[in-house]
Each structure stands twice: as structure tokens, then as C-alpha cells.
Design a protein around this motif. Structure first.
Motif, mmCIF file in Angstrom:
data_model
loop_
_atom_site.group_PDB
_atom_site.id
_atom_site.type_symbol
_atom_site.label_atom_id
_atom_site.label_comp_id
_atom_site.label_asym_id
_atom_site.label_seq_id
_atom_site.Cartn_x
_atom_site.Cartn_y
_atom_site.Cartn_z
ATOM 1 N N LEU A 1 14.903 3.846 2.210
ATOM 2 C CA LEU A 1 13.718 4.347 0.667
ATOM 3 C C LEU A 1 14.483 4.919 -0.004
ATOM 4 O O LEU A 1 13.425 5.373 -1.141
ATOM 5 C CB LEU A 1 12.611 4.177 1.109
ATOM 6 N N GLY A 2 15.135 5.779 0.295
ATOM 7 C CA GLY A 2 15.474 7.225 -0.571
ATOM 8 C C GLY A 2 16.618 6.353 -2.455
ATOM 9 O O GLY A 2 16.951 7.035 -2.256
ATOM 10 N N PHE A 3 16.846 5.274 -1.248
ATOM 11 C CA PHE A 3 18.099 4.446 -2.841
ATOM 12 C C PHE A 3 16.869 3.252 -3.642
ATOM 13 O O PHE A 3 17.215 2.899 -4.702
ATOM 14 C CB PHE A 3 18.719 3.639 -1.727
ATOM 15 N N LEU A 4 15.902 3.403 -3.742
ATOM 16 C CA LEU A 4 14.396 3.114 -4.498
ATOM 17 C C LEU A 4 14.575 3.558 -5.660
ATOM 18 O O LEU A 4 13.959 4.628 -5.849
ATOM 19 C CB LEU A 4 13.151 2.189 -4.352
ATOM 20 N N VAL A 5 14.412 2.418 -6.945
ATOM 21 C CA VAL A 5 14.637 3.446 -8.177
ATOM 22 C C VAL A 5 13.204 2.696 -8.332
ATOM 23 O O VAL A 5 12.857 2.058 -8.591
ATOM 24 C CB VAL A 5 15.631 2.687 -9.502
ATOM 25 N N ASP A 6 12.276 4.489 -9.265
ATOM 26 C CA ASP A 6 10.780 4.132 -9.252
ATOM 27 C C ASP A 6 10.031 3.072 -8.129
ATOM 28 O O ASP A 6 9.262 2.291 -9.331
ATOM 29 C CB ASP A 6 10.893 3.657 -11.016
ATOM 30 N N SER A 7 10.128 3.344 -7.798
ATOM 31 C CA SER A 7 9.557 3.045 -6.841
ATOM 32 C C SER A 7 7.906 3.453 -6.681
ATOM 33 O O SER A 7 7.244 4.038 -7.372
ATOM 34 C CB SER A 7 9.725 3.368 -4.406
ATOM 35 N N GLU A 8 6.390 1.780 -5.933
ATOM 36 C CA GLU A 8 5.513 2.181 -6.201
ATOM 37 C C GLU A 8 4.791 2.882 -4.830
ATOM 38 O O GLU A 8 5.541 2.280 -3.474
ATOM 39 C CB GLU A 8 5.068 1.070 -6.428
ATOM 40 N N GLU A 9 4.158 4.036 -4.656
ATOM 41 C CA GLU A 9 3.477 4.807 -3.615
ATOM 42 C C GLU A 9 2.084 4.418 -4.090
ATOM 43 O O GLU A 9 1.221 4.797 -4.618
ATOM 44 C CB GLU A 9 4.081 6.116 -3.662
ATOM 45 N N GLU A 10 1.079 4.274 -2.967
ATOM 46 C CA GLU A 10 0.080 4.328 -2.676
ATOM 47 C C GLU A 10 -0.326 5.048 -1.859
ATOM 48 O O GLU A 10 0.755 5.192 -0.089
ATOM 49 C CB GLU A 10 -0.850 3.101 -2.919
ATOM 50 N N LEU A 11 -1.129 6.430 -0.966
ATOM 51 C CA LEU A 11 -1.631 6.997 -0.066
ATOM 52 C C LEU A 11 -3.523 7.075 0.017
ATOM 53 O O LEU A 11 -3.674 6.975 -0.770
ATOM 54 C CB LEU A 11 -1.430 8.424 -0.949
ATOM 55 N N GLU A 12 -4.089 7.056 1.313
ATOM 56 C CA GLU A 12 -5.557 7.021 1.639
ATOM 57 C C GLU A 12 -5.558 7.754 3.213
ATOM 58 O O GLU A 12 -4.721 7.865 3.348
ATOM 59 C CB GLU A 12 -5.784 5.391 1.943
ATOM 60 N N ILE A 13 -6.386 8.630 2.815
ATOM 61 C CA ILE A 13 -6.740 9.350 3.884
ATOM 62 C C ILE A 13 -8.011 9.034 4.882
ATOM 63 O O ILE A 13 -8.995 8.892 3.602
ATOM 64 C CB ILE A 13 -7.361 10.868 3.742
ATOM 65 N N CYS A 14 -8.094 8.948 6.356
ATOM 66 C CA CYS A 14 -9.232 9.061 6.857
ATOM 67 C C CYS A 14 -9.330 9.441 7.492
ATOM 68 O O CYS A 14 -8.417 9.153 8.958
ATOM 69 C CB CYS A 14 -10.133 7.241 6.891
ATOM 70 N N GLU A 15 -9.739 10.276 7.774
ATOM 71 C CA GLU A 15 -9.941 11.564 9.078
ATOM 72 C C GLU A 15 -8.631 12.229 9.195
ATOM 73 O O GLU A 15 -8.532 12.963 8.670
ATOM 74 C CB GLU A 15 -10.845 11.006 10.339
#
Length: 529
Positions: A195-209
């Protein structure tokens, strides 16, 4: 003490009405709002008791509003009821308040501004915290891709992205001004090397406990940030296939769902294990498409209502009513982004629908998954008509969706960042059918909330929905009062609205002429909670 109301007839002591009213109240308070409502519909005596007892009125009206009681101390039921009814009246009048909060366009490159906006009805006060999240990081040249906040755990999580380097995930303490969180198993978690070679990658993050769901393009990972174990990971590459979509969302501390073009894959995981195939899956199929039609332009969104320690809320959104909203379009053109006859929809799925079906599936069909696992498959007609709602959205351009608990805001694209337009707020949960609401036709020609959607060019069969809802429309003008009265040369604009505790919320950003609105909001690094 029991009281005698005029016209009251004493029933047999063997039934509920035959015991003291104090005991009747205690029994009814042990019921949920749906059962209290049923009691008022089948018995005039119980209906009168609920009407004359503020505690019972409050519990019933909490359920009708999609709320739960808040942590405020020393506030009477009468005061809570007054504010709750004011919230409900706003729905009945199709007049949802739109709050404004000011955003400073500061130059701090690595400073996060965590905002808890004030509520309109529930008594929450605004609170702002600044977190200098580069404090523990040696590399000062990076871009924050996405973030997640949990005030209850004193936690802010951010992802760091540098072109050519492996994406990294940090868990930081709010109260310690961006220091590594003391409960985190490791200061940094890394994604897959590829994934280090992706350009302008889409990221999403969620937390639950103690769980975190991290999406990087088409690669997902569910990890236990307190033990350091990756309990589930999956990645797939779709070179040249712009229609492919995959996102992971947490449904709670023990379940998560993978959303893709096929459907919703719900999994139960053991957070103590580290295995890609840590559990069976249950697949909730999307509606069957017609002919050569294909799904594209997918986007999914879920947001459990945040909780704030010591916020003094009179009431707050019920997390058990949280929705998963899935936006998608359908057509049979291979060049869908240039297709004029493409139709767009939003599918609303309560988390409760998914969890209940996972527990209560009877005689399911089974098929082998690509990874060799056995999965349970539910076609749309076995779960969708009774457990979900689908609406059609007809806009000249596209639209955005955002959620908070049981509500979803649909924001059609405007001609420009400063153009005015309408936004549409939907509230979807079982008891909303008994709650105050405005006209059902406020969606006009933009949002079609019909119980049956017939699009033979898109779907093989008509799509029926029975899940209760209410809808409100709000006009939004980002340029309101854009010119300051003192002629200082500074301008201000409102960001697109989002859903707050009990209203809509927009951020006002002021900046010197020559800076764009987009630049203002990007540099302010605001996390709205």
C-alpha cells in the motif's frame, strides 16, 4: 399513595390494574418504550396512568424520539420532557435547527482541533480541545489521511501517509496532548507493504472499544489496538475496475461488516485471535439487478452516536438504532460516469437488522466462499423488505451522505461551494411512525421515499420497504452573511451541514480574501464530533 380518579372502576385484584398505582408504575417503567406504547393502546386505564405519570411519559417519548436518557444530574422529568418535546416539535414543523460553529484557519500543520458542538435541546455545552498530534513523531513531513475520536477512551487515532512509505496508524491520548495512548499495545501499526505505492489512497478509520477498522483503498484490517493483534484482514486489487468497492465497518465490539458490490458480509470475530478467517460470514445480498445492469459509485457510511463523559446531556441518541447507509448507482453502461440515464439510490440498514438476522437465521442456503469458508447467504427478499429501506435520489449532479445514529443527511451537489440548495434529513427506526413528523412529500422530486420503488431498467423486481421513517428538508445557504460589516477584507462561508446531537451543524470559516473556502477547511484540521 394510590389516587382515585373520577369515573375509575376498581378491577379484579388478579389483573395489573387491581394493584396499587405505585406498583403499576414500577412495572411499566421496567418495560421498553414499544411495550409501554402497546399498553396505552390496549387499556384505557394504563393509558391514563402513563399520561398522568411524568416518568412514564418521559420514557415513552424518549423511545418515540429515538433517544435514551442522558447523564444530567438533578434535572426534573418535567424539564427533560419540555426539551424533548421541543425537539419533536421541530420535526413536526419541518424546521430542524441549523447550528453554526466558528473555525479558525490556523497555520498549525500538526494540530488537531477536536470539537464537541453544543446541542440545541439536550443541554450539551460546546467544548474544544487542541491535540498536537506530531508530539511523539520524529518525521515531520507527512499528511494526515483520516482520523477517529473516542472521548470516552481519551483516544484520537490518526493515519499517516507519505508517498512511497507504508501507511501508519497512531493511537494518541487527548488528555496528554497527543502523546501515545498508554493502553495502546504499540506506538505505531503499519498497513500492508504494497500500500506504500498507492497515490492519493482513500482511507477510513473507525473505533469501537478496543477494536479499530482501518480501510486503505481496497485493503481492510480489523485490529485490537490494545493487544496489537490483527483479528481480520483482507485485501483485493481490481485493476482498471472502477466499479469495485469494499469497505469495513464496525457494528459493535463483536461484529463487523464488509460492504462490497455483492452485498453485506457480516462476521463475528474473536478479538483474542489473529486470523484472516476468524469466523463464518453471513451475506446479506443486495437487490437482484435487471439484465446487464451493474452497480457502481458505491459509498457507505455509519456513525454510532458519540458519548462524552460528564457532558450533562438531558437525553442523547440511542446507539442501538444506528443505521448503515449505502449509496450506489445502477445502469447498464460500461461508461457509467458518462451515462445520462443512470439511477441513484441509498439503502438504509439498521445495525439491529443485521445482528438479529445473524442470530436468528433459519434454514439458510449455504455456499462456498472464495477463501474456502462456508457462508450463509440471505437473498434480498428474505431480509430487505422488512428490515431495511431504500430511497431513490434524483439530482443533476451527485450527492453526499452522512449519518449519525438513526439519521442520514443527503446533500445534493451544488454548482459551486458557495451555491445555496436544500438538504434532506431522514430519521429511520421502528417507533418513528408514532412520532411527530412533517409532510412526507418534502423530498419532492429529489428524494423518493415511496414504499415501493419500481425501476425495471435497474432491478429485476419492484423493491418494497416497510421500515418506518420521517423526513425533513432544510434550505442551506453557505454565503449567508459572507461579507463582514466592518469591510475588513475577510470573508466567511459555511461548510456543508452534518448531523449533530439533535440538529444540523455547519462550520463557519473566516479567511482573508484570496484564500479559498476549501483551503480554509483543510488547514483548520477540524474533527467534528
Amino acid at each position: 399513595m394510590s389516587t382515585f380518579r373520577q369515573g375509575q372502576v376498581y378491577p379484579s385484584s388478579k389483573c395489573l390494574l387491581g394493584i396499587a398505582e405505585e406498583l403499576q408504575v414500577i412495572i411499566l417503567l421496567a418495560l421498553d418504550a414499544a411495550n409501554i406504547l402497546s399498553c396505552t393502546k390496549v387499556c384505557h386505564g394504563l393509558a391514563e396512568l402513563v399520561k398522568c405519570t411524568p416518568a412514564l411519559q418521559y420514557k415513552l417519548e424518549l423511545g418515540l424520539a429515538g433517544m435514551v436518557d442522558g447523564p444530567a444530574k438533578g434535572v426534573s422529568f418535567a424539564t427533560r420532557l419540555e426539551q424533548l418535546r421541543a425537539y419533536q416539535s421541530a420535526w413536526g414543523a419541518n424546521d430542524i435547527p441549523l447550528q453554526e460553529t466558528n473555525v479558525s484557519a490556523h497555520r498549525g500543520r500538526y494540530c488537531g482541533r477536536l470539537l464537541r458542538p453544543a446541542s440545541v435541546f439536550s443541554g450539551i455545552q460546546e467544548e474544544v480541545k487542541l491535540v498536537h498530534y506530531f508530539k511523539e513523531m520524529s518525521d515531520e513531513v507527512f499528511k494526515v489521511r483520516t482520523s477517529a475520536v473516542d472521548f470516552g477512551q481519551d483516544l484520537v487515532a490518526i493515519t499517516k501517509s507519505v508517498l512511497g512509505e507504508i501507511p501508519q496508524l497512531y493511537f494518541l491520548s487527548i488528555s496528554q496532548d497527543g502523546a501515545y495512548h498508554p493502553l495502546a499495545a504499540a506506538p505505531t501499526f503499519e498497513a500492508e507493504e504494497k500500500l506504500g505505492f498507492l497515490v492519493d489512497s482513500e482511507e477510513e478509520l473507525e473505533i469501537c472499544e478496543d477494536l479499530a477498522a482501518w480501510n486503505v483503498s481496497a485493503d481492510v484490517a480489523v485490529l485490537n489496538w490494545q493487544t496489537g493483534k490483527v483479528v481480520f484482514s483482507y485485501g483485493t486489487w481490481h485493476e482498471g475496475d472502477e466499479e469495485s468497492y469494499m469497505r469495513c465497518h464496525l457494528l459493535g465490539p463483536t461484529h463487523f461488516v464488509i460492504v462490497d458490490n455483492e452485498g453485506l458480509h457480516v462476521r463475528v470475530v474473536d478479538r483474542t485471535k489473529s486470523s484472516r478467517n476468524s469466523s463464518r460470514s453471513c451475506v446479506f445480498k443486495l437487490p437482484q439487478l435487471a439484465g446487464n445492469s451493474r452497480i457502481h459509485g458505491m459509498n457507505s457510511n455509519i456513525n454510532f452516536p458519540p458519548t462524552y463523559p460528564g457532558c450533562g446531556a438531558l437525553f442523547q441518541r440511542d446507539p442501538s438504532l444506528t443505521l448503515l447507509a449505502i449509496e450506489f448507482s445502477v445502469c447498464d453502461s460500461p461508461r457509467w460516469n458518462h451515462c445520462d440515464y443512470c439511477k441513484s439510490f441509498v439503502l438504509f440498514v439498521p445495525v439491529a437488522t443485521l445482528l438479529e438476522r445473524v442470530r436468528d437465521i433459519a434454514n439458510p442456503s449455504k455456499e462456498a466462499a472464495p477463501d474456502g469458508m462456508t457462508r450463509t447467504v440471505l437473498p434480498w427478499d428474505k431480509w430487505g423488505p422488512l428490515g431495511a429501506r431504500i430511497v431513490e435520489v434524483d439530482t443533476v449532479g451527485g450527492f453526499d451522505i452522512s449519518t449519525n445514529g438513526s439519521q442520514c443527511l443527503i446533500t445534493p451537489d451544488r454548482d459551486s461551494e458557495t451555491a445555496a440548495g436544500d438538504v434532506y434529513l431522514l430519521d429511520i427506526y421502528p417507533l418513528v411512525a408514532h412520532a411527530p413528523q412533517g409532510p412526507r412529500d418534502v423530498g419532492g422530486s429529489v428524494v423518493d421515499t415511496s414504499d415501493c420503488i419500481t425501476r425495471p431498467e435497474c432491478f429485476a423486481y419492484p423493491l418494497h420497504s416497510s421500515l418506518s421513517y420521517r423526513i425533513a428538508r432544510k434550505h442551506f445557504d453557505p454565503c449567508q452573511h459572507s461579507e463582514p460589516p466592518n469591510g475588513s477584507g475577510r470573508r466567511s462561508y459555511l461548510s456543508s451541514p452534518s448531523i449533530s446531537h439533535d440538529a444540523l451543524l455547519s462550520s463557519r470559516c473566516s479567511f482573508t480574501t484570496g484564500y479559498t473556502q476549501r483551503h480554509c477547511f483543510r488547514t483548520s484540521r477540524v474533527i467534528l464530533q
